[in-house]
Design an enzyme around this catalytic site. Sequence first.
Site, PDB file in Angstrom:
ATOM      1  N   SER A  17      -7.267   8.175   7.322  1.00 61.83           N
ATOM      2  CA  SER A  17      -8.411   7.257   7.205  1.00 61.83           C
ATOM      3  C   SER A  17      -9.576   7.610   8.142  1.00 61.83           C
ATOM      4  O   SER A  17     -10.735   7.495   7.728  1.00 61.83           O
ATOM      5  CB  SER A  17      -7.956   5.814   7.436  1.00 61.83           C
ATOM      6  OG  SER A  17      -7.103   5.422   6.389  1.00 61.83           O
ATOM      7  N   LYS A  66       1.451  -4.807   7.726  1.00 63.87           N
ATOM      8  CA  LYS A  66       0.722  -5.400   6.581  1.00 63.87           C
ATOM      9  C   LYS A  66       1.075  -6.872   6.337  1.00 63.87           C
ATOM     10  O   LYS A  66       0.199  -7.672   6.012  1.00 63.87           O
ATOM     11  CB  LYS A  66       0.968  -4.584   5.308  1.00 63.87           C
ATOM     12  CG  LYS A  66       0.235  -3.239   5.317  1.00 63.87           C
ATOM     13  CD  LYS A  66       0.378  -2.557   3.966  1.00 63.87           C
ATOM     14  CE  LYS A  66      -0.258  -1.179   3.996  1.00 63.87           C
ATOM     15  NZ  LYS A  66      -0.190  -0.496   2.701  1.00 63.87           N
ATOM     16  N   ASN A  86      -4.252  -5.180   3.785  1.00 64.10           N
ATOM     17  CA  ASN A  86      -4.476  -3.862   4.402  1.00 64.10           C
ATOM     18  C   ASN A  86      -5.907  -3.680   4.898  1.00 64.10           C
ATOM     19  O   ASN A  86      -6.235  -2.638   5.468  1.00 64.10           O
ATOM     20  CB  ASN A  86      -4.078  -2.716   3.455  1.00 64.10           C
ATOM     21  CG  ASN A  86      -5.046  -2.579   2.287  1.00 64.10           C
ATOM     22  OD1 ASN A  86      -5.884  -3.445   2.061  1.00 64.10           O
ATOM     23  ND2 ASN A  86      -4.929  -1.497   1.543  1.00 64.10           N
ATOM     24  N   ASP A 101      -5.415  -1.905  -2.000  1.00 60.73           N
ATOM     25  CA  ASP A 101      -4.611  -1.001  -2.836  1.00 60.73           C
ATOM     26  C   ASP A 101      -4.787  -1.360  -4.311  1.00 60.73           C
ATOM     27  O   ASP A 101      -4.654  -0.506  -5.187  1.00 60.73           O
ATOM     28  CB  ASP A 101      -3.117  -1.075  -2.467  1.00 60.73           C
ATOM     29  CG  ASP A 101      -2.797  -0.240  -1.235  1.00 60.73           C
ATOM     30  OD1 ASP A 101      -3.603   0.648  -0.892  1.00 60.73           O
ATOM     31  OD2 ASP A 101      -1.748  -0.487  -0.613  1.00 60.73           O
ATOM     32  N   GLY A 127       8.912   1.535  -9.971  1.00 55.98           N
ATOM     33  CA  GLY A 127       8.834   1.136  -8.562  1.00 55.98           C
ATOM     34  C   GLY A 127       8.403  -0.295  -8.358  1.00 55.98           C
ATOM     35  O   GLY A 127       7.312  -0.696  -8.774  1.00 55.98           O
ATOM     36  N   GLY A 129       8.300  -1.767  -5.189  1.00 51.62           N
ATOM     37  CA  GLY A 129       8.131  -1.913  -3.747  1.00 51.62           C
ATOM     38  C   GLY A 129       6.759  -2.503  -3.444  1.00 51.62           C
ATOM     39  O   GLY A 129       6.133  -3.142  -4.306  1.00 51.62           O
ATOM     40  N   TYR A 218       1.085  11.130  -2.490  1.00 49.10           N
ATOM     41  CA  TYR A 218       0.013  12.100  -2.250  1.00 49.10           C
ATOM     42  C   TYR A 218       0.391  13.314  -1.413  1.00 49.10           C
ATOM     43  O   TYR A 218      -0.482  14.154  -1.143  1.00 49.10           O
ATOM     44  CB  TYR A 218      -1.282  11.442  -1.764  1.00 49.10           C
ATOM     45  CG  TYR A 218      -1.188  10.638  -0.506  1.00 49.10           C
ATOM     46  CD1 TYR A 218      -1.083   9.260  -0.578  1.00 49.10           C
ATOM     47  CD2 TYR A 218      -1.235  11.239   0.739  1.00 49.10           C
ATOM     48  CE1 TYR A 218      -1.014   8.505   0.559  1.00 49.10           C
ATOM     49  CE2 TYR A 218      -1.170  10.486   1.885  1.00 49.10           C
ATOM     50  CZ  TYR A 218      -1.056   9.115   1.790  1.00 49.10           C
ATOM     51  OH  TYR A 218      -0.981   8.372   2.928  1.00 49.10           O
ATOM     52  N   GLY A 239      -2.382  10.382  -5.926  1.00 49.92           N
ATOM     53  CA  GLY A 239      -2.352   9.463  -4.797  1.00 49.92           C
ATOM     54  C   GLY A 239      -3.578   9.540  -3.913  1.00 49.92           C
ATOM     55  O   GLY A 239      -3.985   8.535  -3.310  1.00 49.92           O
TER      56      GLY A 239
HETATM   57  P1  NAP Z   1       8.536   0.774  -0.644  1.00 51.53           P
HETATM   58  O1  NAP Z   1       8.037  -0.618  -0.575  1.00 51.53           O
HETATM   59  O2  NAP Z   1       9.540   1.244   0.342  1.00 51.53           O
HETATM   60  O3  NAP Z   1       9.149   0.988  -2.128  1.00 51.53           O
HETATM   61  C1  NAP Z   1       9.781   2.204  -2.481  1.00 51.53           C
HETATM   62  C2  NAP Z   1      10.056   2.231  -3.977  1.00 51.53           C
HETATM   63  O4  NAP Z   1      10.653   3.499  -4.317  1.00 51.53           O
HETATM   64  C3  NAP Z   1      11.046   1.157  -4.440  1.00 51.53           C
HETATM   65  O5  NAP Z   1      10.756   0.796  -5.759  1.00 51.53           O
HETATM   66  C4  NAP Z   1      12.383   1.925  -4.369  1.00 51.53           C
HETATM   67  O6  NAP Z   1      13.387   1.389  -5.192  1.00 51.53           O
HETATM   68  C5  NAP Z   1      11.952   3.278  -4.901  1.00 51.53           C
HETATM   69  N1  NAP Z   1      12.869   4.352  -4.477  1.00 51.53           N
HETATM   70  C6  NAP Z   1      13.018   4.866  -3.232  1.00 51.53           C
HETATM   71  N2  NAP Z   1      13.969   5.830  -3.237  1.00 51.53           N
HETATM   72  C7  NAP Z   1      14.460   5.891  -4.508  1.00 51.53           C
HETATM   73  C8  NAP Z   1      15.457   6.674  -5.146  1.00 51.53           C
HETATM   74  N3  NAP Z   1      16.163   7.602  -4.473  1.00 51.53           N
HETATM   75  N4  NAP Z   1      15.686   6.487  -6.479  1.00 51.53           N
HETATM   76  C9  NAP Z   1      14.969   5.568  -7.184  1.00 51.53           C
HETATM   77  N5  NAP Z   1      13.995   4.789  -6.616  1.00 51.53           N
HETATM   78  C10 NAP Z   1      13.742   4.951  -5.305  1.00 51.53           C
HETATM   79  O7  NAP Z   1       7.354   1.832  -0.567  1.00 51.53           O
HETATM   80  P2  NAP Z   1       5.834   1.637  -1.071  1.00 51.53           P
HETATM   81  O8  NAP Z   1       4.995   1.176   0.047  1.00 51.53           O
HETATM   82  O9  NAP Z   1       5.859   0.850  -2.337  1.00 51.53           O
HETATM   83  O10 NAP Z   1       5.407   3.165  -1.360  1.00 51.53           O
HETATM   84  C11 NAP Z   1       5.910   3.886  -2.474  1.00 51.53           C
HETATM   85  C12 NAP Z   1       5.191   5.246  -2.552  1.00 51.53           C
HETATM   86  O11 NAP Z   1       3.819   5.049  -2.787  1.00 51.53           O
HETATM   87  C13 NAP Z   1       5.279   6.079  -1.266  1.00 51.53           C
HETATM   88  O12 NAP Z   1       5.444   7.433  -1.631  1.00 51.53           O
HETATM   89  C14 NAP Z   1       3.920   5.871  -0.609  1.00 51.53           C
HETATM   90  O13 NAP Z   1       3.524   6.974   0.181  1.00 51.53           O
HETATM   91  C15 NAP Z   1       3.025   5.763  -1.833  1.00 51.53           C
HETATM   92  N6  NAP Z   1       1.787   4.991  -1.613  1.00 51.53           N
HETATM   93  C16 NAP Z   1       0.612   5.590  -1.906  1.00 51.53           C
HETATM   94  C17 NAP Z   1      -0.572   4.907  -1.721  1.00 51.53           C
HETATM   95  C18 NAP Z   1      -1.873   5.587  -2.038  1.00 51.53           C
HETATM   96  O14 NAP Z   1      -2.938   5.080  -1.664  1.00 51.53           O
HETATM   97  N7  NAP Z   1      -1.855   6.689  -2.726  1.00 51.53           N
HETATM   98  C19 NAP Z   1      -0.559   3.577  -1.240  1.00 51.53           C
HETATM   99  C20 NAP Z   1       0.668   2.987  -0.976  1.00 51.53           C
HETATM  100  C21 NAP Z   1       1.841   3.701  -1.156  1.00 51.53           C
HETATM  101  P3  NAP Z   1      14.399   0.246  -4.627  1.00 51.53           P
HETATM  102  O15 NAP Z   1      13.654  -1.052  -4.740  1.00 51.53           O
HETATM  103  O16 NAP Z   1      15.575   0.314  -5.504  1.00 51.53           O
HETATM  104  O17 NAP Z   1      14.701   0.615  -3.188  1.00 51.53           O
END
Ligand code: NAP
Length: 277
Positions: A17, A66, A86, A101, A127, A129, A218, A239
């Site tokens: 950032s 957050k 955020n 986001d 996903g 999360g 990303y 991303g």
């Molecule tokens: P989070 O809250 O920890 O959620 C992770 C998600 O991934 C959950 O749905 C989880 O499923 C799933 N997952 C993790 N390991 C897995 C596996 N081995 N098999 C199947 N599903 C799996 O994380 P988050 O904050 O949502 O972030 C998710 C991704 O988005 C990350 O890579 C992060 O860097 C990226 N992101 C990018 C931006 C951007 O601006 N580009 C912004 C935010 C996040 P379960 O619920 O079953 O655990």
Amino acid sequence: MTQRACIVGYPVKHSRSPKLHGYWLKRLGIDGEYRAEEITAAGFPGFLQNLAARGYVGCNITQPHKEAAFALSEPDARAKGVGAANTLWLDNGRLRSTNTDVEGFIGSLDAAAPGWDKRTSSAVVLGAGGAGRAIVYGLIERGITTIHLVNRTFEKAHQFRTQYGSSIQPARWEDLPGLLQGAGLLVNATSLGMKGQPPLDLDISGLADGAVVSDIVYVPLETPLLTAAIKRGLKTANGLDMLLHQAVRGFELWFGVRPEVTREQFEMLAADIRAAE
Ligand code: NAP
């Protein structure tokens, strides 16, 4: 007087950032500064209370703060919808917050495939999360009426239906092959495919011609999912596109100018990410 904003997290050294906002400050000739502040969970409430005294007009929030930021500020509808904030700003002494986001994700789709929401009324999202919440909220805001939400832990996808209503169709990983047949929008909001995480193995040959594919991971910048989509001639958003578009609103709130995401800025950050791949 120099306007100051920052990103607050723990750890925060990895954050891109400062580079992202620094680009806009320089390009727009604004007397401003954007710093990184590494603050522990214990120190976070005190940091926010003294934001103005520290010379800040607002801040971005990253993990693990957050949810705490949401609780300690006045959230808008988007932050309430996602349950996390955020982006914070001081508004006549009030500490207000939003979740950018949502517009980061939607902005990345608008830039990659203008009119995407007129061509499809359903989506497949992987996903449930934190990022999945912002994505689902944004899709519903833009009128997508059916969201097939696939999550490893099915119960979490089911909770989304309770929270966001009947447009959420919770699904299991084994349902995916069928759901991808003819789908017009596919989003990966899991951490699968990210550097250091297991790969995301998907056969996307059944997606509709003209489908749009978004992968919010990303690092790497071009995931195998995006490579497969590009090979099929589909429109894609990555991303970094989301990260850049989510930053626009905060910059506008703190520095009073709505900036444009540029190709030059994308390439500058892409080079940084490629070096880390
Ligand atoms: P989070 O809250 O920890 O959620 C992770 C998600 O991934 C959950 O749905 C989880 O499923 C799933 N997952 C993790 N390991 C897995 C596996 N081995 N098999 C199947 N599903 C799996 O994380 P988050 O904050 O949502 O972030 C998710 C991704 O988005 C990350 O890579 C992060 O860097 C990226 N992101 C990018 C931006 C951007 O601006 N580009 C912004 C935010 C996040 P379960 O619920 O079953 O655990």
